[in-house]
Write a protein that holds these residues in place. Structure first.
Motif, PDB file in Angstrom:
ATOM      1  N   ASP A  72      -4.847  -5.462  -9.233  1.00 30.20           N
ATOM      2  CA  ASP A  72      -5.497  -4.155  -9.290  1.00 30.20           C
ATOM      3  C   ASP A  72      -4.915  -3.227  -8.223  1.00 30.20           C
ATOM      4  O   ASP A  72      -4.305  -3.673  -7.255  1.00 30.20           O
ATOM      5  CB  ASP A  72      -7.004  -4.336  -9.051  1.00 30.20           C
ATOM      6  CG  ASP A  72      -7.844  -3.203  -9.594  1.00 30.20           C
ATOM      7  OD1 ASP A  72      -7.294  -2.282 -10.221  1.00 30.20           O
ATOM      8  OD2 ASP A  72      -9.073  -3.232  -9.381  1.00 30.20           O
ATOM      9  N   SER A  73      -5.099  -1.939  -8.415  1.00 31.58           N
ATOM     10  CA  SER A  73      -4.755  -0.921  -7.419  1.00 31.58           C
ATOM     11  C   SER A  73      -5.981  -0.063  -7.210  1.00 31.58           C
ATOM     12  O   SER A  73      -6.592   0.392  -8.180  1.00 31.58           O
ATOM     13  CB  SER A  73      -3.600  -0.046  -7.901  1.00 31.58           C
ATOM     14  OG  SER A  73      -2.428  -0.806  -8.026  1.00 31.58           O
ATOM     15  N   GLN A  74      -6.348   0.138  -5.944  1.00 26.18           N
ATOM     16  CA  GLN A  74      -7.561   0.892  -5.652  1.00 26.18           C
ATOM     17  C   GLN A  74      -7.312   1.922  -4.567  1.00 26.18           C
ATOM     18  O   GLN A  74      -6.832   1.583  -3.482  1.00 26.18           O
ATOM     19  CB  GLN A  74      -8.679  -0.062  -5.233  1.00 26.18           C
ATOM     20  CG  GLN A  74      -9.063  -1.015  -6.338  1.00 26.18           C
ATOM     21  CD  GLN A  74     -10.255  -1.877  -5.971  1.00 26.18           C
ATOM     22  OE1 GLN A  74     -10.899  -1.694  -4.952  1.00 26.18           O
ATOM     23  NE2 GLN A  74     -10.554  -2.839  -6.820  1.00 26.18           N
ATOM     24  N   THR A 114      -3.695   3.865  -1.117  1.00 26.99           N
ATOM     25  CA  THR A 114      -3.944   3.019  -2.287  1.00 26.99           C
ATOM     26  C   THR A 114      -3.501   1.600  -1.980  1.00 26.99           C
ATOM     27  O   THR A 114      -2.363   1.366  -1.587  1.00 26.99           O
ATOM     28  CB  THR A 114      -3.202   3.555  -3.519  1.00 26.99           C
ATOM     29  OG1 THR A 114      -3.677   4.888  -3.789  1.00 26.99           O
ATOM     30  CG2 THR A 114      -3.462   2.680  -4.743  1.00 26.99           C
ATOM     31  N   HIS A 115      -4.451   0.670  -2.137  1.00 24.00           N
ATOM     32  CA  HIS A 115      -4.192  -0.757  -1.923  1.00 24.00           C
ATOM     33  C   HIS A 115      -3.828  -1.384  -3.263  1.00 24.00           C
ATOM     34  O   HIS A 115      -4.541  -1.205  -4.246  1.00 24.00           O
ATOM     35  CB  HIS A 115      -5.446  -1.451  -1.372  1.00 24.00           C
ATOM     36  CG  HIS A 115      -5.883  -0.952  -0.037  1.00 24.00           C
ATOM     37  ND1 HIS A 115      -7.114  -1.260   0.490  1.00 24.00           N
ATOM     38  CD2 HIS A 115      -5.274  -0.163   0.880  1.00 24.00           C
ATOM     39  CE1 HIS A 115      -7.241  -0.701   1.682  1.00 24.00           C
ATOM     40  NE2 HIS A 115      -6.141  -0.020   1.933  1.00 24.00           N
ATOM     41  N   HIS A 116      -2.736  -2.140  -3.286  1.00 22.00           N
ATOM     42  CA  HIS A 116      -2.311  -2.873  -4.480  1.00 22.00           C
ATOM     43  C   HIS A 116      -2.538  -4.357  -4.193  1.00 22.00           C
ATOM     44  O   HIS A 116      -1.900  -4.922  -3.302  1.00 22.00           O
ATOM     45  CB  HIS A 116      -0.838  -2.595  -4.788  1.00 22.00           C
ATOM     46  CG  HIS A 116      -0.546  -1.141  -5.009  1.00 22.00           C
ATOM     47  ND1 HIS A 116      -0.882  -0.478  -6.172  1.00 22.00           N
ATOM     48  CD2 HIS A 116       0.027  -0.214  -4.198  1.00 22.00           C
ATOM     49  CE1 HIS A 116      -0.505   0.790  -6.078  1.00 22.00           C
ATOM     50  NE2 HIS A 116       0.043   0.976  -4.889  1.00 22.00           N
ATOM     51  N   TYR A 129       0.855  -1.183   0.000  1.00 19.93           N
ATOM     52  CA  TYR A 129       0.000   0.000   0.000  1.00 19.93           C
ATOM     53  C   TYR A 129       0.889   1.230   0.000  1.00 19.93           C
ATOM     54  O   TYR A 129       2.052   1.173   0.374  1.00 19.93           O
ATOM     55  CB  TYR A 129      -0.966   0.009   1.201  1.00 19.93           C
ATOM     56  CG  TYR A 129      -0.324   0.298   2.538  1.00 19.93           C
ATOM     57  CD1 TYR A 129      -0.300   1.580   3.070  1.00 19.93           C
ATOM     58  CD2 TYR A 129       0.261  -0.722   3.278  1.00 19.93           C
ATOM     59  CE1 TYR A 129       0.289   1.840   4.301  1.00 19.93           C
ATOM     60  CE2 TYR A 129       0.853  -0.479   4.505  1.00 19.93           C
ATOM     61  CZ  TYR A 129       0.857   0.803   5.016  1.00 19.93           C
ATOM     62  OH  TYR A 129       1.449   1.061   6.234  1.00 19.93           O
TER      63      TYR A 129
END
Length: 148
Positions: free
Chosen positions: A110-112, A96-98, A86
């Motif tokens: 994904d990255s969110q 941002t979570h990867h 992150y």
């Protein structure tokens, strides 16, 4: 005392609530109002999130990996898990979570971004709105810091 957002989010958090609100103000609880789970942020820059509906039926076989298609679908449908690195945008209060691993293959790699706010021992995480079936949906998760 923690000064940066990254320092403030470090640790283990227990799920208080997980809700989705549409653009008409209707609330739903994707894993039920009694959903449970944990999110963890490690100082080395990795995170893990796991949430579940607590009333998922057990596999009749009693085995870890052997269930009927229906049992396995119900188990997976009531569980969300992912982990990975992150990063923190201090200026915009965004984490941002990867997703290096994910129960849902759609999120793998994904990255969110997640908008975060803290109030005492509560961490509120929201994600950017998404369009589902033509309706805007806003997701909000509230977590409580786990005390030693």
């Amino acid at each position: 005392m923690a000064n940066t957002l990254k320092e403030k989010v470090l640790g283990i958090w227990s799920l208080v609530s997980y809700e989705v609100t549409d653009d008409h103000g209707n609330k739903t609880y994707p894993m039920g109002e009694d959903a449970t789970g944990f999110i963890m942020y490690h100082p080395e820059g990795y995170m893990s999130a796991q949430m579940m509906s607590p009333n998922r039926p057990k596999y009749a076989s009693g085995a870890l990996h052997i269930g009927t298609q229906e049992e396995m679908a119900a188990a997976a449908g009531g569980y969300l898990a992912y982990a990975g690195p992150y990063e923190v945008d201090e200026e915009n209060n965004v984490v941002t979570h990867h997703m290096s691993v994910s129960m849902n293959p759609t999120w793998l790699g994904d990255s969110q971004p997640r908008y975060v706010s803290l109030d005492g021992d509560l961490l509120e995480i929201t994600s950017p709105p998404v369009i589902v079936d033509g309706k805007k949906q806003n997701t909000k998760l509230v977590w409580r810091r786990v005390q030693n």
